[in-house]
Design a protein around this motif. Structure first.
Motif, PDB file in Angstrom:
ATOM      1  N   SER A 141       0.900  -1.262   0.094  1.00 16.83           N
ATOM      2  CA  SER A 141       0.070  -0.005  -0.110  1.00 16.83           C
ATOM      3  C   SER A 141       0.818   1.331  -0.043  1.00 16.83           C
ATOM      4  O   SER A 141       0.494   2.090  -0.519  1.00 16.83           O
ATOM      5  N   GLN A 142       1.971   1.437   0.917  1.00 23.39           N
ATOM      6  CA  GLN A 142       2.922   2.314   0.958  1.00 23.39           C
ATOM      7  C   GLN A 142       3.618   2.704  -0.577  1.00 23.39           C
ATOM      8  O   GLN A 142       3.603   3.725  -0.930  1.00 23.39           O
ATOM      9  N   GLN A 143       3.799   1.767  -1.293  1.00 25.14           N
ATOM     10  CA  GLN A 143       4.436   1.797  -2.678  1.00 25.14           C
ATOM     11  C   GLN A 143       3.327   2.449  -3.491  1.00 25.14           C
ATOM     12  O   GLN A 143       3.845   3.274  -4.439  1.00 25.14           O
ATOM     13  N   ALA A 144       1.956   1.813  -3.487  1.00 29.09           N
ATOM     14  CA  ALA A 144       1.006   2.183  -4.430  1.00 29.09           C
ATOM     15  C   ALA A 144       0.635   3.925  -4.284  1.00 29.09           C
ATOM     16  O   ALA A 144       0.497   4.726  -5.057  1.00 29.09           O
ATOM     17  N   ILE A 145       0.667   4.229  -2.794  1.00 33.28           N
ATOM     18  CA  ILE A 145       0.338   5.552  -2.647  1.00 33.28           C
ATOM     19  C   ILE A 145       1.379   6.543  -3.114  1.00 33.28           C
ATOM     20  O   ILE A 145       1.349   7.593  -3.562  1.00 33.28           O
ATOM     21  N   ALA A 146       2.569   5.937  -2.961  1.00 35.95           N
ATOM     22  CA  ALA A 146       3.702   6.835  -3.419  1.00 35.95           C
ATOM     23  C   ALA A 146       3.771   7.040  -4.843  1.00 35.95           C
ATOM     24  O   ALA A 146       4.347   8.278  -5.372  1.00 35.95           O
ATOM     25  N   ARG A 147       3.298   6.168  -5.608  1.00 33.73           N
ATOM     26  CA  ARG A 147       3.316   5.946  -7.005  1.00 33.73           C
ATOM     27  C   ARG A 147       2.246   7.237  -7.483  1.00 33.73           C
ATOM     28  O   ARG A 147       2.462   7.744  -8.395  1.00 33.73           O
ATOM     29  N   LEU A 148       1.525   7.603  -6.679  1.00 30.70           N
ATOM     30  CA  LEU A 148       0.627   8.510  -6.984  1.00 30.70           C
ATOM     31  C   LEU A 148       1.298  10.042  -7.048  1.00 30.70           C
ATOM     32  O   LEU A 148       0.571  10.776  -7.107  1.00 30.70           O
ATOM     33  N   GLY A 149       2.206   9.832  -6.243  1.00 32.07           N
ATOM     34  CA  GLY A 149       2.925  11.153  -6.054  1.00 32.07           C
ATOM     35  C   GLY A 149       2.799  11.897  -4.667  1.00 32.07           C
ATOM     36  O   GLY A 149       3.248  12.918  -4.442  1.00 32.07           O
ATOM     37  N   PRO A 181      -1.837  18.723 -10.251  1.00 33.58           N
ATOM     38  CA  PRO A 181      -2.025  18.740 -11.572  1.00 33.58           C
ATOM     39  C   PRO A 181      -0.632  18.094 -12.092  1.00 33.58           C
ATOM     40  O   PRO A 181      -0.811  17.083 -13.203  1.00 33.58           O
ATOM     41  N   ALA A 182       0.573  17.908 -11.727  1.00 37.23           N
ATOM     42  CA  ALA A 182       1.604  17.430 -12.402  1.00 37.23           C
ATOM     43  C   ALA A 182       1.644  15.889 -12.176  1.00 37.23           C
ATOM     44  O   ALA A 182       1.772  15.303 -13.063  1.00 37.23           O
ATOM     45  N   HIS A 183       1.222  15.657 -10.995  1.00 37.81           N
ATOM     46  CA  HIS A 183       1.117  14.125 -10.680  1.00 37.81           C
ATOM     47  C   HIS A 183      -0.096  13.729 -11.417  1.00 37.81           C
ATOM     48  O   HIS A 183       0.136  12.310 -12.002  1.00 37.81           O
ATOM     49  N   ARG A 184      -1.141  14.192 -11.850  1.00 40.10           N
ATOM     50  CA  ARG A 184      -2.234  13.655 -12.511  1.00 40.10           C
ATOM     51  C   ARG A 184      -1.689  13.486 -13.856  1.00 40.10           C
ATOM     52  O   ARG A 184      -2.133  12.531 -14.666  1.00 40.10           O
ATOM     53  N   ALA A 185      -1.040  14.581 -14.618  1.00 42.96           N
ATOM     54  CA  ALA A 185      -0.743  14.382 -15.938  1.00 42.96           C
ATOM     55  C   ALA A 185      -0.054  13.104 -16.137  1.00 42.96           C
ATOM     56  O   ALA A 185       0.065  12.487 -17.095  1.00 42.96           O
ATOM     57  N   ARG A 186       1.000  12.800 -15.176  1.00 44.25           N
ATOM     58  CA  ARG A 186       2.016  11.806 -15.222  1.00 44.25           C
ATOM     59  C   ARG A 186       1.285  10.537 -15.112  1.00 44.25           C
ATOM     60  O   ARG A 186       1.430   9.695 -15.845  1.00 44.25           O
ATOM     61  N   LEU A 187       0.401  10.416 -14.076  1.00 45.60           N
ATOM     62  CA  LEU A 187      -0.429   9.417 -13.979  1.00 45.60           C
ATOM     63  C   LEU A 187      -1.407   8.760 -15.268  1.00 45.60           C
ATOM     64  O   LEU A 187      -1.486   7.801 -15.626  1.00 45.60           O
ATOM     65  N   VAL A 188      -1.973   9.801 -15.724  1.00 45.87           N
ATOM     66  CA  VAL A 188      -2.914   9.807 -16.988  1.00 45.87           C
ATOM     67  C   VAL A 188      -2.165   9.332 -18.172  1.00 45.87           C
ATOM     68  O   VAL A 188      -2.585   8.716 -18.881  1.00 45.87           O
ATOM     69  N   GLY A 189      -0.894  10.047 -18.368  1.00 43.57           N
ATOM     70  CA  GLY A 189      -0.047   9.725 -19.268  1.00 43.57           C
ATOM     71  C   GLY A 189       0.458   8.470 -19.588  1.00 43.57           C
ATOM     72  O   GLY A 189       0.739   7.409 -20.320  1.00 43.57           O
TER      73      GLY A 189
END
Length: 192
Positions: A141-149, A181-189
């Motif tokens: 879970s910690q890794q998944a949360i960190a991947r979100l930014g 916004p920057a994290h979202r753009a990375r995740l959506v991309g």
């Protein structure tokens, strides 16, 4: 000033549909992860019957500190997630009490859910910060949360007692409105 907890509404993208949690979701939810000790390891005692799972769902739906959503994928409820009230933190909301059936771990489901919930928190409400926390032993879970930014903000030691009587330290993460916004753009991309 503490923000008002959002009401459950339908949030959807091409991967998942989040809809207000109800007892109607229980049969699908039980099939997805009821009785699976590994799915429930970090939450509460495992619901071994549909009645157990119904009781947990009712607590979320009726609890004033939660806004719960059923996570629907391909027309079936496969888990749930919730906004959680965080008293004492100005204009903050937590995303938590999340679980998915094991078949959906490490798929696009978690990222899709978090994008929908974080977007809704920042765009439809006046939140300044989204909080996520997990057990210090739950490294997946910690890794998944960190991947979100989300930024690791600290660990609250001996935060709560686990169902087995041992102490849980809670690892806290946060995402600020201006960081999203920057994290979202990375995740959506990355989902293309």
């Amino acid at each position: 000033m503490t923000a008002t907890l959002p009401r459950a509404t339908v949030l959807a993208d091409g991967v998942v549909r989040l809809e207000p949690l109800s007892e109607n979701h229980v049969p699908d939810l039980f099939e997805a992860g009821g009785g699976d000790d590994e799915v429930w390891r970090w939450l509460r005692p495992t619901p071994h019957t549909k009645e157990d799972l119904t009781t947990l769902a009712r607590r979320l739906v009726d609890g004033p500190e939660y806004t719960p959503f059923a996570v629907v994928h391909d027309g079936r409820a496969i888990g749930w997630t919730s906004y959680v009230n965080v008293p004492g933190y100005a204009l903050s909301v937590e995303i938590g009490f999340t679980w998915y059936g094991r078949a959906y771990w490490r798929t696009a489901v978690n990222t899709a859910c978090k994008i929908l919930l974080i977007d809704h928190a920042f765009d439809a409400h006046d939140y300044n910060r989204v909080v996520l926390k997990t057990d210090h032993l739950n490294t997946r879970s910690q890794q998944a949360i960190a991947r979100l930014g989300a930024v690791h903000e600290g660990t609250l030691r001996r935060h709560r007692v686990r169902p087995d009587g041992t102490w849980r330290d809670s690892v806290y993460f946060g995402i600020l409105r201006e960081e999203w916004p920057a994290h979202r753009a990375r995740l959506v991309g990355g989902r293309r």
